[in-house]
Scaffold this motif. Structure first.
Motif, PDB file in Angstrom:
ATOM      1  N   SER A  80      10.977  21.638 -12.142  1.00  0.00           N
ATOM      2  CA  SER A  80      11.673  21.384 -10.867  1.00  0.00           C
ATOM      3  C   SER A  80      10.687  21.242  -9.698  1.00  0.00           C
ATOM      4  N   GLY A  81       9.377  21.230  -9.988  1.00  0.00           N
ATOM      5  CA  GLY A  81       8.395  20.924  -8.940  1.00  0.00           C
ATOM      6  C   GLY A  81       7.822  22.131  -8.219  1.00  0.00           C
ATOM      7  N   ASP A  82       8.116  23.358  -8.671  1.00  0.00           N
ATOM      8  CA  ASP A  82       7.430  24.524  -8.101  1.00  0.00           C
ATOM      9  C   ASP A  82       5.983  24.514  -8.596  1.00  0.00           C
ATOM     10  N   VAL A  83       5.071  24.923  -7.713  1.00  0.00           N
ATOM     11  CA  VAL A  83       3.644  24.768  -7.997  1.00  0.00           C
ATOM     12  C   VAL A  83       2.936  26.120  -8.060  1.00  0.00           C
ATOM     13  N   ALA A  84       2.463  26.503  -9.243  1.00  0.00           N
ATOM     14  CA  ALA A  84       1.608  27.696  -9.344  1.00  0.00           C
ATOM     15  C   ALA A  84       0.167  27.245  -9.163  1.00  0.00           C
ATOM     16  N   ASN A  85      -0.522  27.860  -8.245  1.00  0.00           N
ATOM     17  CA  ASN A  85      -1.929  27.519  -8.026  1.00  0.00           C
ATOM     18  C   ASN A  85      -2.644  28.760  -7.511  1.00  0.00           C
ATOM     19  N   LYS A  86      -3.926  28.604  -7.280  1.00  0.00           N
ATOM     20  CA  LYS A  86      -4.782  29.717  -6.848  1.00  0.00           C
ATOM     21  C   LYS A  86      -4.159  30.484  -5.692  1.00  0.00           C
ATOM     22  N   ALA A 112       8.954  24.176  -4.490  1.00  0.00           N
ATOM     23  CA  ALA A 112       8.972  22.710  -4.401  1.00  0.00           C
ATOM     24  C   ALA A 112       9.332  22.231  -2.997  1.00  0.00           C
ATOM     25  N   ARG A 113      10.191  22.987  -2.288  1.00  0.00           N
ATOM     26  CA  ARG A 113      10.649  22.511  -0.964  1.00  0.00           C
ATOM     27  C   ARG A 113       9.503  22.390   0.033  1.00  0.00           C
ATOM     28  N   LEU A 114       8.371  23.059  -0.219  1.00  0.00           N
ATOM     29  CA  LEU A 114       7.238  22.985   0.710  1.00  0.00           C
ATOM     30  C   LEU A 114       6.233  21.899   0.330  1.00  0.00           C
ATOM     31  N   VAL A 115       6.493  21.202  -0.769  1.00  0.00           N
ATOM     32  CA  VAL A 115       5.524  20.224  -1.285  1.00  0.00           C
ATOM     33  C   VAL A 115       5.976  18.809  -0.905  1.00  0.00           C
ATOM     34  N   THR A 116       5.121  18.075  -0.207  1.00  0.00           N
ATOM     35  CA  THR A 116       5.461  16.715   0.241  1.00  0.00           C
ATOM     36  C   THR A 116       5.551  15.766  -0.941  1.00  0.00           C
ATOM     37  N   GLY A 117       4.661  15.918  -1.905  1.00  0.00           N
ATOM     38  CA  GLY A 117       4.684  15.033  -3.067  1.00  0.00           C
ATOM     39  C   GLY A 117       3.733  15.523  -4.132  1.00  0.00           C
ATOM     40  N   LEU A 118       4.034  15.135  -5.374  1.00  0.00           N
ATOM     41  CA  LEU A 118       3.189  15.487  -6.520  1.00  0.00           C
ATOM     42  C   LEU A 118       2.469  14.209  -6.950  1.00  0.00           C
ATOM     43  N   ALA A 121       5.341  11.650  -7.138  1.00  0.00           N
ATOM     44  CA  ALA A 121       6.723  12.061  -7.379  1.00  0.00           C
ATOM     45  C   ALA A 121       7.182  12.992  -6.272  1.00  0.00           C
ATOM     46  N   GLU A 122       8.480  12.887  -5.944  1.00  0.00           N
ATOM     47  CA  GLU A 122       9.081  13.934  -5.124  1.00  0.00           C
ATOM     48  C   GLU A 122       9.004  15.230  -5.929  1.00  0.00           C
ATOM     49  N   ALA A 123       8.770  16.359  -5.239  1.00  0.00           N
ATOM     50  CA  ALA A 123       8.670  17.648  -5.949  1.00  0.00           C
ATOM     51  C   ALA A 123      10.072  18.167  -6.246  1.00  0.00           C
ATOM     52  N   SER A 124      10.660  17.642  -7.294  1.00  0.00           N
ATOM     53  CA  SER A 124      12.010  18.037  -7.705  1.00  0.00           C
ATOM     54  C   SER A 124      12.177  17.612  -9.160  1.00  0.00           C
ATOM     55  N   ALA A 125      13.219  18.143  -9.801  1.00  0.00           N
ATOM     56  CA  ALA A 125      13.476  17.740 -11.193  1.00  0.00           C
ATOM     57  C   ALA A 125      13.720  16.232 -11.250  1.00  0.00           C
ATOM     58  N   ASP A 134      12.053  10.829 -12.765  1.00  0.00           N
ATOM     59  CA  ASP A 134      11.927   9.396 -12.440  1.00  0.00           C
ATOM     60  C   ASP A 134      10.625   8.840 -13.000  1.00  0.00           C
ATOM     61  N   LEU A 135       9.553   9.630 -12.897  1.00  0.00           N
ATOM     62  CA  LEU A 135       8.249   9.160 -13.386  1.00  0.00           C
ATOM     63  C   LEU A 135       8.053   9.438 -14.873  1.00  0.00           C
ATOM     64  N   PHE A 136       8.708  10.481 -15.370  1.00  0.00           N
ATOM     65  CA  PHE A 136       8.508  10.871 -16.785  1.00  0.00           C
ATOM     66  C   PHE A 136       9.873  10.958 -17.481  1.00  0.00           C
TER      67      PHE A 136
END
Ligand code: MRU
Length: 369
Positions: free
Chosen positions: A249-255, A336-342, A349-353, A358-360
């Motif tokens: 769904s576009g949530d991002v785990a990072n450092k 995901a709501r804080l991410v402009t794009g992946l 891609a929009e950061a959403s399911a 759409d891309l995959f």
């Protein structure tokens, strides 16, 4: 990418034709040292001790770890033991599990005597594919940088803020977050990078600054707390980070600290992009805050710091009072709501399911809770 004009990748098979060589990233930025991995244990320790780090490079090292294990024992049971040993090295970066699954699938229906050659071939392919994928990420991200550059007064650089190291040293080549930056720089777009130091292990100050500097990209290292101020002052045109695991769904785990930068970016209308290969998407989970395991590392990384003295020696010193407890969460999750794009190898891609599917579209059947 280049170090002092010489092109390198981050992992390669040595001249003996079977052992594996890497740059020991624990020695950067003060020494560029090659380490040799000759056994499964060498590969596992290189990942857990962070001689190699960054999601795609962790996956590639694990793939070669399977090759090294097969040299000793090519049975199904030995492959399973190597898989488990390598999977246990670090919990958050999903490329580790992806690469191990790829290796096991490539070996499953192959006669035992053919497995070693097949394993080296698949590991090499994983590396070659990662280079192509990162280059494609670079081309898609470059479009964004071109647009931002067109809006700047002539000659003024596009100011990009990045966190941790999602550069070529975290992948096989190019990097994820840095690929668009290198491509922009290579084609003459003025670009300047604000490099978050990224405590506690300082991957930004030590590694991102090292690689940008050696490729000639203008950059400035900042303390982790500075980014919000720079954004308020209009000194950041975009943020780009990498990711260790992005959910379906576009949530991002990072450092650790990425989330705080995304909050500051949202408050200041600064676009916040995340660059990732699709091998970093965990299609089996959707709620990053609940379902992504967050690695906790030794408190020593917070309590101590290493650096080079004026005499040229590398020394480690203690920062905190004796006996103070320390917590060391290594990753956080940016919703995901804080991410402009992946920025992926197939486009932004929009950061959403919906945006990711759409891309995959071939992943629509994957289990998403
Ligand atoms: O703990 P690390 O150094 O392995 O963390 C690395 C990161 O957080 C990177 O930003 C991420 O893996 C993306 S690398 C292309």
């Amino acid at each position: 990418m280049k170090i002092d004009g010489v092109h390198h990748r981050t992992i390669w098979v040595a001249d003996d034709g079977w052992s594996v060589e890497i740059f020991d990233q624990t020695r950067l930025p003060h020494e560029l040292t090659v380490a040799r991995l000759a056994t499964l244990e060498d590969a596992a320790n290189a990942i857990s001790d962070m001689q190699v780090r960054g999601a795609p490079l962790i996956g590639a090292t694990a793939a070669y770890g399977i090759c090294l294990a097969l040299r000793v024992d090519a049975s199904d049971a030995a492959i399973d033991r190597a898989y488990d040993r390598l999977l246990a090295t670090r919990p958050t970066a999903i490329n580790l599990r992806w690469a191990l699954d790829e290796m096991r699938a490539a070996l499953r229906n192959i006669a035992r005597e053919d497995r070693l050659a097949a394993a080296y071939a698949r590991a090499a392919q994983i590396c070659d594919d990662d280079v192509e994928i990162c280059a494609a990420i670079g081309r898609h991200g470059l479009e964004i940088l071109r647009r931002l550059a067109a809006d700047k007064p002539k000659g003024e650089p596009v100011n990009v803020l990045t966190h941790c190291n999602a550069g070529w040293l975290a992948t096989i080549d190019w990097g994820t977050a840095t690929a668009p930056i290198y491509m922009a720089h290579n084609e003459g777009i003025p670009v300047h990078v604000w490099v978050d130091e990224t405590r506690p292990r300082n991957q930004g100050a030590a590694i991102t600054a090292y690689e940008l500097g050696h490729h000639g990209v203008p950059h400035t290292v900042i303390a982790d707390n500075v980014g919000g101020h720079l954004m308020q002052q209009g000194m950041v045109d975009m943020c780009i980070t990498g990711t260790d695991r992005t959910t379906a769904s576009g949530d991002v785990a990072n450092k650790i600290g990425t989330y705080l930068k995304a909050l500051a970016a949202r408050d200041n209308d600064v676009p916040f992009y995340v660059a990732l290969p699709s091998t970093t998407i965990d299609w089996t989970v959707s709620d990053g805050l609940v379902e992504v395991p967050i690695e906790q590392r030794s408190g020593d990384e917070v309590a101590r710091i290493s650096g080079r003295t004026a005499a040229g020696d590398i020394e480690t010193v203690q920062l905190i009072p004796d006996g103070s407890p320390v917590a060391n969460y290594a990753f956080d999750v940016t919703p995901a709501r804080l991410v402009t794009g992946l920025i992926t190898e197939r486009g932004v891609a929009e950061a959403s399911a919906e945006g990711l599917l759409d891309l995959f579209p071939e992943r629509a059947e994957d289990k998403t809770p």
